[in-house]
Scaffold this motif. Structure first.
Motif, PDB file in Angstrom:
ATOM      1  N   ARG A   1      13.419  42.688   8.439  1.00 13.36           N
ATOM      2  CA  ARG A   1      12.316  42.814   7.483  1.00 13.36           C
ATOM      3  C   ARG A   1      12.015  44.291   7.189  1.00 13.36           C
ATOM      4  NH1 ARG A   1       8.753  40.425  10.208  1.00 13.36           N
ATOM      5  NH2 ARG A   1       9.182  38.330   9.425  1.00 13.36           N
TER       6      ARG A   1
ATOM      7  N   SER B   1      12.649  46.241   3.658  1.00 16.95           N
ATOM      8  CA  SER B   1      11.526  46.821   2.907  1.00 16.95           C
ATOM      9  C   SER B   1      11.794  48.283   2.576  1.00 16.95           C
ATOM     10  CB  SER B   1      10.233  46.691   3.719  1.00 16.95           C
ATOM     11  OG  SER B   1       9.949  45.322   3.978  1.00 16.95           O
TER      12      SER B   1
ATOM     13  N   LYS C   1      14.385  48.562  -0.121  1.00  9.26           N
ATOM     14  CA  LYS C   1      13.804  48.267  -1.443  1.00  9.26           C
ATOM     15  C   LYS C   1      13.039  49.470  -1.974  1.00  9.26           C
ATOM     16  CE  LYS C   1      10.680  45.037  -3.750  1.00  9.26           C
ATOM     17  NZ  LYS C   1       9.757  43.879  -3.570  1.00  9.26           N
TER      18      LYS C   1
END
Length: 443
Positions: free
Chosen positions: A241, A245, A248
């Protein structure tokens, strides 16, 4: 019938009832043979008594006063025929008359014994009596003897048949009652929710306990497998995760920022994050494969050579000391991975300038670095998945020691961490010195 064969109670009932019927049949046969023998002894005694009486008192004159002659039939109990010495029939109880019998042994004229005779389609037991003027043939029918023996045996077997019926009823009741724990066991299994993997605690007969223990072991294995899958899914989701993130954000920065330098820095960060994610996925897959394994192949391994190879691969300074040479067995590929992760941990935390001590003493392998070490509170947590001491840089993924710990477990050992005097960190584990016949060997 097929339903009886498929049912344990049905099969046990058939076996028990069949055995009882067989015993009852054997008892009936034995009783019939006993009755046959006893009736034969009684008839033999009667032949002697009646024959001696007739040969003593029956002559030409008294023979005319005998009752009317009856025909021989299957119901004839006893028959006799009186002849003179020339073989002429004087008197008979039935027609046709029993024939005169020759002497058993002409050299022994006084010797007579009971003998068998086939007459008028029947089997007879006959005896010959002789005096100065007459000879007497007297016999009993085996057909009558057989009927009498059957009648006597039937009278004795009727109570046994009633006892057999009572025993059958008690046995069937006992079987059903004795197998009730199995019925409860089956009912509990059928009523279980598919997700309920708790051990079965139903009281069971000792003969079924191994089955329940094997089922409980299977439940435990399934539960452990499911836990590993959930742990793997949770670990992957948790660890992926944050880099996803960050990835991104860096991509958004690279796409939205007009400055070339910023875009290049963002793309380099994307590349680093991608490599870290690739390494993380690779470590997770290795750990998942090791979690699913129950044992590893065993072959002779040269741990000193593997340790030297690991030191050179990570550019670490140190010597490998072998104090007590002893044959060691294990899976060379997985042990190479174990050492790679341990030496990578040393390289990351202690650096390449500090010396590393590697000692092989019999089955024990001990690796010590001279780095900063860890606090005593963290020693027991080393080897936990994704566990990192506070303040540690996140250049690793926190799975290297977990993988090493699992490989040690598959070799029947554990990783033991300690903080030796003088600083640094020491890790110790052991390897098998023999291979049992149940353990797989490397092909």
């Amino acid at each position: 019938m097929s339903r009886l064969r498929d049912s344990l109670i049905g099969r046990l009932s058939l076996y028990v009832l069949g055995g009882m019927l067989l015993v009852w049949a054997l008892l009936t046969l034995a009783l019939y043979m006993q009755m046959w023998h006893e009736v034969g002894e009684i008839q033999s005694a009667q032949l002697v008594d009646v024959g001696e009486l007739l040969i003593r008192h029956l002559d030409d004159e008294t023979a005319h006063g005998l009752p009317a002659v009856e025909p021989i039939s299957t119901t004839t109990r006893m028959a006799f025929s009186l002849y003179d010495q020339q073989g002429k029939l004087i008197a008979t109880s039935h027609l046709p008359a029993l024939p005169p019998l020759p002497a058993i042994d002409p050299a022994r004229p006084g010797y007579e014994a009971e003998r068998g005779l086939e007459f008028q389609g029947q089997s007879w037991r006959v005896r010959r009596f002789v005096n100065a003027r007459h000879q007497l043939t007297i016999g009993t029918s085996n057909h009558f003897r057989r009927g009498l023996a059957l009648e006597m045996a039937a009278q004795q077997m009727l109570p046994l048949a009633l006892m057999l019926a009572v025993c059958m009823a008690i046995t069937l009741w006992g079987l059903r009652r004795g197998l009730k724990p199995l019925t409860r066991f089956s009912t509990e299994l059928q009523a279980r929710h598919p997700g309920n993997l708790a051990p079965i605690n139903t009281p069971l007969p000792s003969e079924v306990v191994p089955l329940a223990e094997r089922i409980n072991a299977l439940f435990t294995q399934i539960d452990e497998t499911l836990q590993r899958e959930r742990r793997f899914t949770g670990d992957a989701a948790h660890e992926l995760r944050t880099p996803l993130s960050g990835l991104k954000l860096q991509l958004e920065l690279a796409l939205g920022n007009p400055r070339e330098e910023t875009r290049e820095r963002a793309l380099r960060n994307v590349q680093a994050s991608t490599e870290r994610m690739e390494h993380l996925v690779d470590q997770l897959l290795k750990l998942a494969r090791l979690d699913d394994a129950t044992r590893l192949p065993r072959e002779p391994v040269d741990m000193a050579a593997l340790c030297r190879e690991g030191l050179a691969q990570h550019q670490l300074q140190g010597e490998v000391t072998v104090r007590t040479p002893q044959p060691l067995f294990g899976d060379a590929a997985s042990l190479r991975l174990l050492l790679r992760n341990l030496f990578a941990n040393v390289q990351r935390h202690a650096g390449t300038e500090q010396p590393v001590e590697v000692c092989i003493d019999g089955a024990q392998i001990r690796i010590r670095d001279h780095g900063p070490g860890v606090s005593p509170d963290w020693l027991h947590r080393l080897g936990e998945r994704f566990a990192r001491p506070e303040g540690e840089q996140r250049d690793g993924v926190g799975l290297g020691l977990s993988i090493a710990h699992r490989i040690a477990q598959l070799h029947g050992s554990e990783l033991h961490f300690s903080a030796p005097p003088g600083g640094g960190l020491c890790v110790q584990f052991s390897l098998p010195t023999t291979v049992t016949s149940q353990e797989p060997s490397a092909s």
